[in-house]
Motif scaffolding. Sequence first.
Motif, PDB file in Angstrom:
ATOM      1  N   GLY A   1       0.857  -1.051   0.091  1.00 55.83           N
ATOM      2  CA  GLY A   1       0.191   0.067  -0.110  1.00 55.83           C
ATOM      3  C   GLY A   1       0.737   1.285   0.153  1.00 55.83           C
ATOM      4  N   ALA A   2       0.210   2.347  -0.310  1.00 55.38           N
ATOM      5  CA  ALA A   2       0.715   3.588  -0.397  1.00 55.38           C
ATOM      6  C   ALA A   2      -0.065   4.609   0.056  1.00 55.38           C
ATOM      7  N   GLY A   3       0.328   5.469   0.829  1.00 55.22           N
ATOM      8  CA  GLY A   3      -0.564   6.665   1.523  1.00 55.22           C
ATOM      9  C   GLY A   3       0.153   7.996   1.505  1.00 55.22           C
ATOM     10  N   LEU A   4      -0.455   8.995   1.570  1.00 57.34           N
ATOM     11  CA  LEU A   4       0.137  10.193   1.556  1.00 57.34           C
ATOM     12  C   LEU A   4      -0.550  11.028   2.650  1.00 57.34           C
ATOM     13  N   ALA A   5       0.435  11.956   3.325  1.00 61.29           N
ATOM     14  CA  ALA A   5       0.132  12.903   4.432  1.00 61.29           C
ATOM     15  C   ALA A   5       0.241  14.181   3.628  1.00 61.29           C
ATOM     16  N   ILE A   6      -0.832  15.150   3.428  1.00 63.18           N
ATOM     17  CA  ILE A   6      -0.420  16.363   2.692  1.00 63.18           C
ATOM     18  C   ILE A   6      -0.635  17.418   3.828  1.00 63.18           C
TER      19      ILE A   6
ATOM     20  N   ILE B   1       3.755   7.599  -6.836  1.00 61.08           N
ATOM     21  CA  ILE B   1       2.556   7.829  -7.764  1.00 61.08           C
ATOM     22  C   ILE B   1       1.059   7.242  -7.322  1.00 61.08           C
ATOM     23  N   ALA B   2       1.412   5.986  -6.571  1.00 62.94           N
ATOM     24  CA  ALA B   2       0.105   5.444  -6.276  1.00 62.94           C
ATOM     25  C   ALA B   2      -0.472   6.196  -4.981  1.00 62.94           C
ATOM     26  N   ALA B   3       0.722   6.805  -4.285  1.00 63.40           N
ATOM     27  CA  ALA B   3       0.100   7.543  -2.829  1.00 63.40           C
ATOM     28  C   ALA B   3      -0.536   8.789  -3.402  1.00 63.40           C
ATOM     29  N   ALA B   4      -0.096   9.403  -4.514  1.00 65.49           N
ATOM     30  CA  ALA B   4      -0.672  10.643  -4.977  1.00 65.49           C
ATOM     31  C   ALA B   4      -2.178  10.352  -5.736  1.00 65.49           C
ATOM     32  N   ARG B   5      -2.021   9.170  -6.435  1.00 60.48           N
ATOM     33  CA  ARG B   5      -3.550   8.793  -7.175  1.00 60.48           C
ATOM     34  C   ARG B   5      -4.476   8.407  -6.174  1.00 60.48           C
ATOM     35  N   GLU B   6      -4.021   7.818  -4.897  1.00 61.04           N
ATOM     36  CA  GLU B   6      -5.085   7.330  -3.876  1.00 61.04           C
ATOM     37  C   GLU B   6      -5.662   8.517  -3.036  1.00 61.04           C
ATOM     38  N   ALA B   7      -4.556   9.509  -2.936  1.00 59.26           N
ATOM     39  CA  ALA B   7      -4.945  10.772  -2.197  1.00 59.26           C
ATOM     40  C   ALA B   7      -6.176  11.672  -3.052  1.00 59.26           C
TER      41      ALA B   7
ATOM     42  N   GLN C   1       0.700  18.875  -4.544  1.00 61.74           N
ATOM     43  CA  GLN C   1       1.653  19.381  -5.454  1.00 61.74           C
ATOM     44  C   GLN C   1       2.677  18.686  -5.166  1.00 61.74           C
ATOM     45  N   ALA C   2       3.736  18.564  -6.051  1.00 59.66           N
ATOM     46  CA  ALA C   2       4.943  18.319  -6.026  1.00 59.66           C
ATOM     47  C   ALA C   2       5.977  19.118  -5.048  1.00 59.66           C
ATOM     48  N   PRO C   3       6.834  18.902  -4.526  1.00 60.97           N
ATOM     49  CA  PRO C   3       7.431  17.543  -4.343  1.00 60.97           C
ATOM     50  C   PRO C   3       6.550  16.654  -3.702  1.00 60.97           C
ATOM     51  N   ILE C   4       6.652  15.079  -3.663  1.00 64.43           N
ATOM     52  CA  ILE C   4       6.079  14.054  -2.907  1.00 64.43           C
ATOM     53  C   ILE C   4       7.153  13.340  -2.534  1.00 64.43           C
ATOM     54  N   ILE C   5       7.548  13.460  -1.096  1.00 61.75           N
ATOM     55  CA  ILE C   5       8.581  13.192  -0.450  1.00 61.75           C
ATOM     56  C   ILE C   5       8.315  11.907   0.299  1.00 61.75           C
ATOM     57  N   PRO C   6       9.190  10.919   0.457  1.00 56.66           N
ATOM     58  CA  PRO C   6       9.193   9.689   1.076  1.00 56.66           C
ATOM     59  C   PRO C   6       9.193  10.202   2.802  1.00 56.66           C
TER      60      PRO C   6
ATOM     61  N   LEU D   1       2.488 -11.512  11.828  1.00 56.60           N
ATOM     62  CA  LEU D   1       1.479 -11.909  11.251  1.00 56.60           C
ATOM     63  C   LEU D   1       1.006 -12.071   9.691  1.00 56.60           C
ATOM     64  N   LEU D   2       1.473 -10.741   9.296  1.00 54.60           N
ATOM     65  CA  LEU D   2       1.172 -10.475   7.936  1.00 54.60           C
ATOM     66  C   LEU D   2       2.097  -9.668   7.017  1.00 54.60           C
ATOM     67  N   THR D   3       2.331  -9.959   5.683  1.00 47.64           N
ATOM     68  CA  THR D   3       3.288  -9.101   4.886  1.00 47.64           C
ATOM     69  C   THR D   3       2.811  -7.823   4.335  1.00 47.64           C
ATOM     70  N   SER D   4       1.947  -7.220   5.003  1.00 48.71           N
ATOM     71  CA  SER D   4       1.631  -6.012   4.525  1.00 48.71           C
ATOM     72  C   SER D   4       2.827  -4.900   4.805  1.00 48.71           C
ATOM     73  N   GLU D   5       2.960  -4.364   3.503  1.00 51.76           N
ATOM     74  CA  GLU D   5       3.785  -3.149   3.523  1.00 51.76           C
ATOM     75  C   GLU D   5       3.274  -1.748   3.094  1.00 51.76           C
ATOM     76  N   HIS D   6       3.438  -0.846   3.891  1.00 53.29           N
ATOM     77  CA  HIS D   6       3.045   0.447   3.551  1.00 53.29           C
ATOM     78  C   HIS D   6       3.807   1.560   3.384  1.00 53.29           C
ATOM     79  N   HIS D   7       4.033   2.338   2.305  1.00 57.47           N
ATOM     80  CA  HIS D   7       4.994   3.140   1.832  1.00 57.47           C
ATOM     81  C   HIS D   7       4.082   4.592   2.043  1.00 57.47           C
ATOM     82  N   ILE D   8       4.644   5.293   2.860  1.00 59.17           N
ATOM     83  CA  ILE D   8       3.890   6.481   3.043  1.00 59.17           C
ATOM     84  C   ILE D   8       4.794   7.580   2.937  1.00 59.17           C
ATOM     85  N   TYR D   9       3.904   8.745   2.348  1.00 63.33           N
ATOM     86  CA  TYR D   9       4.711   9.824   1.651  1.00 63.33           C
ATOM     87  C   TYR D   9       4.136  11.268   1.997  1.00 63.33           C
ATOM     88  N   THR D  10       4.690  12.320   1.860  1.00 61.32           N
ATOM     89  CA  THR D  10       4.211  13.702   2.421  1.00 61.32           C
ATOM     90  C   THR D  10       4.310  14.712   1.084  1.00 61.32           C
ATOM     91  N   ALA D  11       3.471  15.692   1.381  1.00 60.15           N
ATOM     92  CA  ALA D  11       3.390  16.594   0.389  1.00 60.15           C
ATOM     93  C   ALA D  11       3.079  18.023   1.091  1.00 60.15           C
TER      94      ALA D  11
END
Length: 174
Positions: A43-48, A84-90, A99-104, A114-124
């Motif tokens: 998954g990917a998320g974005l905190a603006i 790109i996924a984080a921005a799209r989901e937001a 608005q760019a830049p989208i920063i890790p 228990l699970l293999t879930s991975e989350h890539h979180i970005y900020t703008a």
Amino acid sequence: MRWKVNSERTLYRDQWVHVASADVELPDGRHLDHRIIRTAAPGAGLAIITDARVLLIWRHRFITDTWGWEIPQGSIRNGEDPAIAAAREAEEETGWRAQAPIIPLLYTQPSPGLLTSEHHIYTAKDAEYIGCPKDQHESQKVAWVPLADVPQLIAKRDIVAGSTIAALCLLMIP
């Protein structure tokens, strides 16, 4: 100490999840019948953040039957860049285009025991309103929440999603 996986068998599998049972040997020789949940996509998320406020969605999670504020987050499509996924989901979930830049900001494995879930979180740092959310079923409301309110919202259990809490706590560090 590393645990040894002697065997594994599938209990259930579909396009979203693979549940398995593993015969795991502990370093002292004991065996566990341990469950493993493998998710289909990370998954990917974005905190603006703008003007000391963060863009959050208020949503119901049917699995826990709870309501809470969360950063927009969703699956990364096959071959899609996580930023790109984080921005799209937001954009799809809020109607706001980052608005760019989208920063890790952080990478997390919410429950690696228990699970293999991975989350890539970005900020703008800013966003432009482009219209109603495309995925209107994702949330009841979208709001710019003051960062100063985050500790109280966590204490009230209005923010409980682990990736959201981790991202917001990092963003509040001066």
